[in-house]
Design an enzyme around this catalytic site. Structure first.
Site, PDB file in Angstrom:
ATOM      1  N   ILE A 136     -50.406 -34.523   3.627  1.00  0.00           N
ATOM      2  CA  ILE A 136     -49.444 -33.480   3.309  1.00  0.00           C
ATOM      3  C   ILE A 136     -48.052 -34.056   3.520  1.00  0.00           C
ATOM      4  O   ILE A 136     -47.857 -34.985   4.297  1.00  0.00           O
ATOM      5  CB  ILE A 136     -49.658 -32.193   4.143  1.00  0.00           C
ATOM      6  CG1 ILE A 136     -49.631 -32.473   5.646  1.00  0.00           C
ATOM      7  CG2 ILE A 136     -50.947 -31.518   3.756  1.00  0.00           C
ATOM      8  CD1 ILE A 136     -49.816 -31.222   6.489  1.00  0.00           C
ATOM      9  N   ASP A 137     -47.098 -33.524   2.792  1.00  0.00           N
ATOM     10  CA  ASP A 137     -45.744 -34.069   2.820  1.00  0.00           C
ATOM     11  C   ASP A 137     -45.110 -33.945   4.197  1.00  0.00           C
ATOM     12  O   ASP A 137     -45.490 -33.092   5.001  1.00  0.00           O
ATOM     13  CB  ASP A 137     -44.864 -33.337   1.804  1.00  0.00           C
ATOM     14  CG  ASP A 137     -45.357 -33.495   0.379  1.00  0.00           C
ATOM     15  OD1 ASP A 137     -46.034 -34.496   0.103  1.00  0.00           O
ATOM     16  OD2 ASP A 137     -45.065 -32.607  -0.448  1.00  0.00           O
ATOM     17  N   ARG A 138     -44.107 -34.755   4.436  1.00  0.00           N
ATOM     18  CA  ARG A 138     -43.379 -34.722   5.709  1.00  0.00           C
ATOM     19  C   ARG A 138     -42.856 -33.321   6.004  1.00  0.00           C
ATOM     20  O   ARG A 138     -42.945 -32.834   7.135  1.00  0.00           O
ATOM     21  CB  ARG A 138     -42.202 -35.709   5.660  1.00  0.00           C
ATOM     22  CG  ARG A 138     -41.335 -35.683   6.915  1.00  0.00           C
ATOM     23  CD  ARG A 138     -40.126 -36.587   6.770  1.00  0.00           C
ATOM     24  NE  ARG A 138     -39.249 -36.128   5.698  1.00  0.00           N
ATOM     25  CZ  ARG A 138     -38.144 -36.758   5.315  1.00  0.00           C
ATOM     26  NH1 ARG A 138     -37.797 -37.892   5.903  1.00  0.00           N
ATOM     27  NH2 ARG A 138     -37.401 -36.284   4.334  1.00  0.00           N
ATOM     28  N   THR A 140     -43.918 -30.472   4.877  1.00  0.00           N
ATOM     29  CA  THR A 140     -44.935 -29.432   4.805  1.00  0.00           C
ATOM     30  C   THR A 140     -45.643 -29.386   6.149  1.00  0.00           C
ATOM     31  O   THR A 140     -45.951 -30.426   6.730  1.00  0.00           O
ATOM     32  CB  THR A 140     -45.961 -29.729   3.689  1.00  0.00           C
ATOM     33  OG1 THR A 140     -45.287 -29.759   2.431  1.00  0.00           O
ATOM     34  CG2 THR A 140     -47.058 -28.685   3.647  1.00  0.00           C
ATOM     35  N   ARG A 237     -46.033 -28.164  -5.414  1.00  0.00           N
ATOM     36  CA  ARG A 237     -44.609 -28.190  -5.726  1.00  0.00           C
ATOM     37  C   ARG A 237     -44.378 -28.411  -7.228  1.00  0.00           C
ATOM     38  O   ARG A 237     -43.563 -27.726  -7.861  1.00  0.00           O
ATOM     39  CB  ARG A 237     -43.916 -29.269  -4.904  1.00  0.00           C
ATOM     40  CG  ARG A 237     -44.026 -29.033  -3.400  1.00  0.00           C
ATOM     41  CD  ARG A 237     -43.654 -30.278  -2.598  1.00  0.00           C
ATOM     42  NE  ARG A 237     -42.254 -30.646  -2.802  1.00  0.00           N
ATOM     43  CZ  ARG A 237     -41.727 -31.771  -2.354  1.00  0.00           C
ATOM     44  NH1 ARG A 237     -42.483 -32.658  -1.699  1.00  0.00           N
ATOM     45  NH2 ARG A 237     -40.454 -32.044  -2.564  1.00  0.00           N
TER      46      ARG A 237
END
Length: 302
Positions: A136-138, A140, A237
């Site tokens: 998962i993104d930084r 998120t 996104r």
């Protein structure tokens, strides 16, 4: 040495591509090296990288003993939601990078897991490290799962591949979605002009499916739940932006100005469901919305 048994499941797929797809964290180049060394056999005979195994063919893959990676264990606090001898699930906060990378050599989730797990690590791809199954993104927050051994890593990766490892997110989208639920089925690939971004690419992109439903409506915004059928980079996104409703705070795919008090996009990995690799038990885990997300909902409820 670790020996894996893999079954070819696609017609006409090259052996190097098959290995890269079925073995977690194995790149195509690493798969080619294994094939060149004769470490992959079919009925006792070496498989070449451009061979195309038929569906049902059984391949035996001998992986080298894993070596420690040059990533220091760091005593970074973890919010552990579930842990046993095979897997660990943590609630990742906003701002914590998952893997070391240029610009983020340490202070990552992997550094924290190396410290927390000690010698209980997955060694797929010849590297002794926690087997982070998905990313998962930084910016998120929410649930992320890692495997502690090769068997668990392969089992969870297979579930990720066949979509039985289910991930559900909550997000705040800009604007008002007309329907109460829907599906975005649009392949995703690298952006043609900006390699740091992803984009809907119907010609060369990889399959990507996001199911969404509305949790609440606010003036100018929508609180949505998103269930991933696939797991492409930046999938939620990109998909919501593609239908005209980028995530609140997403300066990459939405507004160019940051939202005061919001570190990045308003996105939280709320639920995780998977079959335990040893017991076969169906585990369903959930973590509450973080305070920052609740504060966003409070501010837009005006």
């Amino acid at each position: 040495m670790t020996t894996l048994k893999l079954t070819a499941d696609r017609e006409g797929e090259r052996a190097d591509g098959l290995l890269a797809r079925l073995v977690p964290d194995l790149t195509r180049s690493a798969a080619q090296k294994l094939l060149e060394r004769g470490a992959v056999t079919r009925e006792g005979r070496p498989v070449r990288k451009n061979d195309r195994p038929a569906p049902g063919d059984m391949l035996e893959v001998v992986l080298p003993d894993p070596e420690p990676i040059d990533v220091p264990p760091q005593n970074i606090p973890l919010d552990v939601v579930y842990e046993d001898a095979d897997v660990i699930v943590v609630n990742k906060p906003v701002g914590l990078v998952v893997h070391p990378a240029p610009g983020h050599p340490d202070g990552t989730l992997v550094n924290a897991l190396l410290y927390h797990c000690g010698t209980s690590l997955s060694g797929i791809n010849g590297q002794l490290r926690p087997g982070v199954v998905h990313r998962i993104d930084r910016d998120t927050s929410g649930l992320i799962i890692a495997a502690k051994n090769d068997r668990a890593h392969l089992a969870l990766a297979a579930q990720l591949q066949d979509h039985s490892l289910a991930r559900t997110y909550e997000a705040v989208a800009v604007g008002s979605l007309k329907e109460d639920s829907g599906t975005v089925d649009a392949p995703i690939g690298r952006h043609p002009a900006d390699r740091k971004k992803m984009a809907v690419d119907r010609k060369n992109g990889r399959e990507a499916v996001t199911h969404w439903s509305i949790l609440a409506r606010y003036p100018g915004y929508t609180h949505v739940e998103c269930r991933l059928e696939t797991g492409r980079t930046h999938q939620i996104r990109v998909h919501l932006a593609s239908i005209g409703h980028p995530l609140l705070g997403d300066t990459v795919y939405g507004a160019k100005k940051a939202v005061p008090g919001l570190a990045g996009q308003c996105l939280h990995a709320r639920r995780l469901r998977f079959v335990h690799p040893s017991t076969g038990e169906l585990l369903e885990l959930e973590c509450p919305l973080p305070d920052w997300f609740r504060e966003v909902l409070r501010k837009i409820d005006r």
